[in-house]
Scaffold this motif. Sequence first.
Motif, PDB file in Angstrom:
ATOM      1  N   THR A 270      -5.471 -30.953 -40.329  1.00  0.00           N
ATOM      2  CA  THR A 270      -5.065 -29.862 -39.305  1.00  0.00           C
ATOM      3  C   THR A 270      -6.175 -29.416 -39.069  1.00  0.00           C
ATOM      4  O   THR A 270      -6.729 -28.920 -37.913  1.00  0.00           O
ATOM      5  CB  THR A 270      -3.782 -29.049 -39.781  1.00  0.00           C
ATOM      6  OG1 THR A 270      -2.905 -29.979 -40.339  1.00  0.00           O
ATOM      7  CG2 THR A 270      -3.417 -28.452 -38.702  1.00  0.00           C
ATOM      8  N   GLY A 274      -8.346 -28.941 -35.653  1.00  0.00           N
ATOM      9  CA  GLY A 274      -8.346 -27.577 -35.066  1.00  0.00           C
ATOM     10  C   GLY A 274      -9.895 -27.328 -34.472  1.00  0.00           C
ATOM     11  O   GLY A 274     -10.010 -26.760 -33.632  1.00  0.00           O
TER      12      GLY A 274
ATOM     13  N   ALA B  19       2.395 -27.835 -39.759  1.00  0.00           N
ATOM     14  CA  ALA B  19       1.374 -28.993 -39.399  1.00  0.00           C
ATOM     15  C   ALA B  19       1.680 -30.290 -40.495  1.00  0.00           C
ATOM     16  O   ALA B  19       1.790 -31.288 -39.767  1.00  0.00           O
ATOM     17  CB  ALA B  19      -0.046 -28.412 -39.472  1.00  0.00           C
ATOM     18  N   TYR B  23       2.712 -33.955 -39.243  1.00  0.00           N
ATOM     19  CA  TYR B  23       1.801 -35.317 -39.793  1.00  0.00           C
ATOM     20  C   TYR B  23       2.881 -36.103 -40.599  1.00  0.00           C
ATOM     21  O   TYR B  23       2.530 -37.324 -40.305  1.00  0.00           O
ATOM     22  CB  TYR B  23       0.801 -34.749 -40.789  1.00  0.00           C
ATOM     23  CG  TYR B  23      -0.282 -34.344 -39.898  1.00  0.00           C
ATOM     24  CD1 TYR B  23      -0.845 -35.082 -39.061  1.00  0.00           C
ATOM     25  CD2 TYR B  23      -0.886 -33.106 -40.247  1.00  0.00           C
ATOM     26  CE1 TYR B  23      -2.350 -34.773 -38.317  1.00  0.00           C
ATOM     27  CE2 TYR B  23      -2.047 -32.780 -39.669  1.00  0.00           C
ATOM     28  CZ  TYR B  23      -2.698 -33.736 -38.716  1.00  0.00           C
ATOM     29  OH  TYR B  23      -3.601 -33.128 -37.897  1.00  0.00           O
ATOM     30  N   MET B  55       1.056 -34.105 -32.062  1.00  0.00           N
ATOM     31  CA  MET B  55      -0.563 -34.129 -32.384  1.00  0.00           C
ATOM     32  C   MET B  55      -1.058 -32.928 -31.817  1.00  0.00           C
ATOM     33  O   MET B  55      -1.788 -32.055 -32.285  1.00  0.00           O
ATOM     34  CB  MET B  55      -1.072 -35.181 -32.168  1.00  0.00           C
ATOM     35  CG  MET B  55      -2.431 -35.507 -32.075  1.00  0.00           C
ATOM     36  SD  MET B  55      -3.385 -36.722 -31.365  1.00  0.00           S
ATOM     37  CE  MET B  55      -3.015 -36.366 -29.552  1.00  0.00           C
ATOM     38  N   ILE B  56      -0.349 -32.702 -30.550  1.00  0.00           N
ATOM     39  CA  ILE B  56      -1.001 -31.413 -29.624  1.00  0.00           C
ATOM     40  C   ILE B  56      -0.618 -30.426 -30.521  1.00  0.00           C
ATOM     41  O   ILE B  56      -1.330 -29.277 -30.492  1.00  0.00           O
ATOM     42  CB  ILE B  56      -0.189 -31.582 -28.453  1.00  0.00           C
ATOM     43  CG1 ILE B  56      -1.056 -32.536 -27.611  1.00  0.00           C
ATOM     44  CG2 ILE B  56      -0.827 -30.006 -27.629  1.00  0.00           C
ATOM     45  CD1 ILE B  56      -0.191 -32.794 -26.174  1.00  0.00           C
ATOM     46  N   THR B  58      -0.270 -29.852 -33.741  1.00  0.00           N
ATOM     47  CA  THR B  58      -1.137 -29.902 -35.042  1.00  0.00           C
ATOM     48  C   THR B  58      -2.460 -29.321 -34.388  1.00  0.00           C
ATOM     49  O   THR B  58      -3.018 -28.731 -35.204  1.00  0.00           O
ATOM     50  CB  THR B  58      -1.179 -31.230 -35.629  1.00  0.00           C
ATOM     51  OG1 THR B  58      -1.538 -32.207 -35.084  1.00  0.00           O
ATOM     52  CG2 THR B  58       0.093 -31.451 -36.416  1.00  0.00           C
ATOM     53  N   GLY B  59      -2.938 -29.805 -33.285  1.00  0.00           N
ATOM     54  CA  GLY B  59      -4.287 -29.661 -32.928  1.00  0.00           C
ATOM     55  C   GLY B  59      -4.523 -28.100 -32.531  1.00  0.00           C
ATOM     56  O   GLY B  59      -5.437 -27.430 -33.007  1.00  0.00           O
ATOM     57  N   PHE B  60      -3.470 -27.554 -31.940  1.00  0.00           N
ATOM     58  CA  PHE B  60      -3.418 -26.107 -31.454  1.00  0.00           C
ATOM     59  C   PHE B  60      -3.304 -25.193 -32.758  1.00  0.00           C
ATOM     60  O   PHE B  60      -3.911 -24.234 -32.900  1.00  0.00           O
ATOM     61  CB  PHE B  60      -2.411 -25.806 -30.445  1.00  0.00           C
ATOM     62  CG  PHE B  60      -3.284 -25.958 -29.084  1.00  0.00           C
ATOM     63  CD1 PHE B  60      -4.105 -25.165 -28.694  1.00  0.00           C
ATOM     64  CD2 PHE B  60      -2.761 -26.997 -28.464  1.00  0.00           C
ATOM     65  CE1 PHE B  60      -4.738 -25.418 -27.274  1.00  0.00           C
ATOM     66  CE2 PHE B  60      -3.302 -27.409 -27.204  1.00  0.00           C
ATOM     67  CZ  PHE B  60      -4.283 -26.473 -26.775  1.00  0.00           C
ATOM     68  N   LEU B  61      -2.420 -25.826 -33.686  1.00  0.00           N
ATOM     69  CA  LEU B  61      -2.308 -24.989 -34.811  1.00  0.00           C
ATOM     70  C   LEU B  61      -3.438 -24.878 -35.772  1.00  0.00           C
ATOM     71  O   LEU B  61      -3.797 -23.994 -36.385  1.00  0.00           O
ATOM     72  CB  LEU B  61      -1.275 -25.446 -35.574  1.00  0.00           C
ATOM     73  CG  LEU B  61       0.461 -25.436 -35.564  1.00  0.00           C
ATOM     74  CD1 LEU B  61       1.413 -25.972 -36.151  1.00  0.00           C
ATOM     75  CD2 LEU B  61       0.672 -23.922 -35.106  1.00  0.00           C
ATOM     76  N   GLY B  62      -4.259 -26.056 -35.514  1.00  0.00           N
ATOM     77  CA  GLY B  62      -5.764 -26.033 -36.363  1.00  0.00           C
ATOM     78  C   GLY B  62      -6.531 -25.154 -35.935  1.00  0.00           C
ATOM     79  O   GLY B  62      -7.194 -24.710 -36.770  1.00  0.00           O
TER      80      GLY B  62
END
Lengths: 420, 164
Positions: A270, A274, B19, B23, B55-56, B58-62
């Motif tokens: 993640t 990110g 997240a 996954y 996935m979006i 997780t991407g933003f949480l990342g």
Amino acid sequence: MTAGILLFLIIIGLIILRVNIVGVLLVAIAYIHFIWGDGAFVYIIEDMWIAIDKEVLLAIPLFILCGNVMSKGDIAKRLITIMQELTRPIPGGLAVASILTCAVFAAISGSSPVTLIAVGSIAYPGLLKQNYSRRFSMGAVVAGSTLGIIIPPSIPMILYGIVTETSIVDLFKGGVGPGIFLALMLSFYSFFVNRHIPSQAYDIKALTLALKKGIWSLLMPVILLGGIYSGYFSPTESAAVALAYSLFIEIFIHRGVTVRDLSDTAVETTIMLGTLFPLLAIAFSINMLLTSQQIPAALTAWVGSFVSNKITFILLINVLLLGVGCIMDTISAIMVLAPLLLQLGQAYGIDPVHLGIMMTVNLEIGLLTPPVGINLIVAMTAFREDFGLIIKGVLPFIFLMLAGLLVISFVPELTLWLVR
Amino acid sequence: MKIAQKILKILFIAEAIVATLLYVMIAVSLASDVVMREVAGSSLGGVQRICVYAMIQTGFLGLGLAAARGMHLRPRFADNWLPERFRPVIQRIGAFLMAAVFGFFVYFGIEFVQESIQYADLARPFKFPIWIIQLVVPYALASTSLRYLIFGIFPDLNPEEKLA
């Protein structure tokens, strides 16, 4: 012109103030929208959403997850044992085995730092133990691991495919020839430098045992790349299969990972995502704006006014990308430059797949050049070695890879033979 | 400072748990999709789309998780342009600047969600309101901004930079 200079100064100012690349790009795009666009900042968020709302992107987190699972498990260890047994009769066999293991591991993981940590942490102490020089050993594992982004599957290639709308399968096919070529170059150099180290006789029993223990690991690239190249799996499906397969063998066969390892892996993935997705999203937004302002076309015309032929152009982009590789990370460089270079390249008759591979090889070398060579910094942190020693170690490999880059640049067939 | 530390910890744990679960969902769904295609001859309808939405998220949480761990990529070539003694001040100003930049975009993230509500945009394939998924955008920007604000106020909490 003044607005452009001001933008440049703002970017430099933010970099001096240690603002991260996401912050820098957000400010830059807001400025561009404000000065040259219509000032509607909500479009930036809309473009960012469009950029990452794509099915093909699913392959990226899955490959990162897969690489992280493998680096926590036993796959790399078993691969290196097989390669070590196979290269026994060659003088300097372990050095060659290390490079070849990097190449095979690269064909599963898609990331250079992951390959460096997974393979290097086993190969480097092994090389030192067998009296290979510290400088050479460091150079071999650090340079060998850069094969991770040129041998498919490759995360930078997926990103290049997305931002330039080039087929990712074609890019993966295009990476095979140059990947094997570079792996062979590095292996031959490793053999040549260490030819004084005595070879050993084949130990059939040890080789059989290594193959027996490592067959599951060896099958992984076969399933993964065989599936993609035969058209049986899409890159996303192959990433899902690779993840499922790696989890299966690490949990049930190698029994090398725990539940805790897996949850750590998810968090690490993640975090990596990110760092990557905002860049992809913002770069997409910048590119949309640049295209609407016809900047790539203007740039193509400008370059065309003083670069008269393809050879000069190829040399020029190689110099540009090598320079960029020294100060920018691979992902940012691809996001920002690929759409611009694509249009320029097409004007000079360069195939988009060939351009993508050239770009990847250039940025692969960038992983080894200071000050932002990621592999150098990862090596320094992971192996606790002096930065100077690492630089000295990778230097001959850099020259070798530069020679390889020239061949890849001027012999497009090496890239395109599988694509056509 | 203890409250700030607690906020950072709670944010990290909550985002990391979400997240991780996403996954698991993505991996299981996509692997099942391939298996179903091979066994039953047809894929599970809409699975890839749902996974993209996951996935979006997780991407933003990342974005926030990477800030929490000091993992965001940063050009380092200008690190030595100013004397070393200014480093703590520079880092603090940088943290406040990043809080301001991400905070500025929270507003436009909210506007983006509001537009989706206004136009009644639907998410494929199940046709539910897409703004529910898009809420992650202003949330992630706000959570990242808050983290940098805390790092600016309490520089001791700013994580040592690591490589992504």
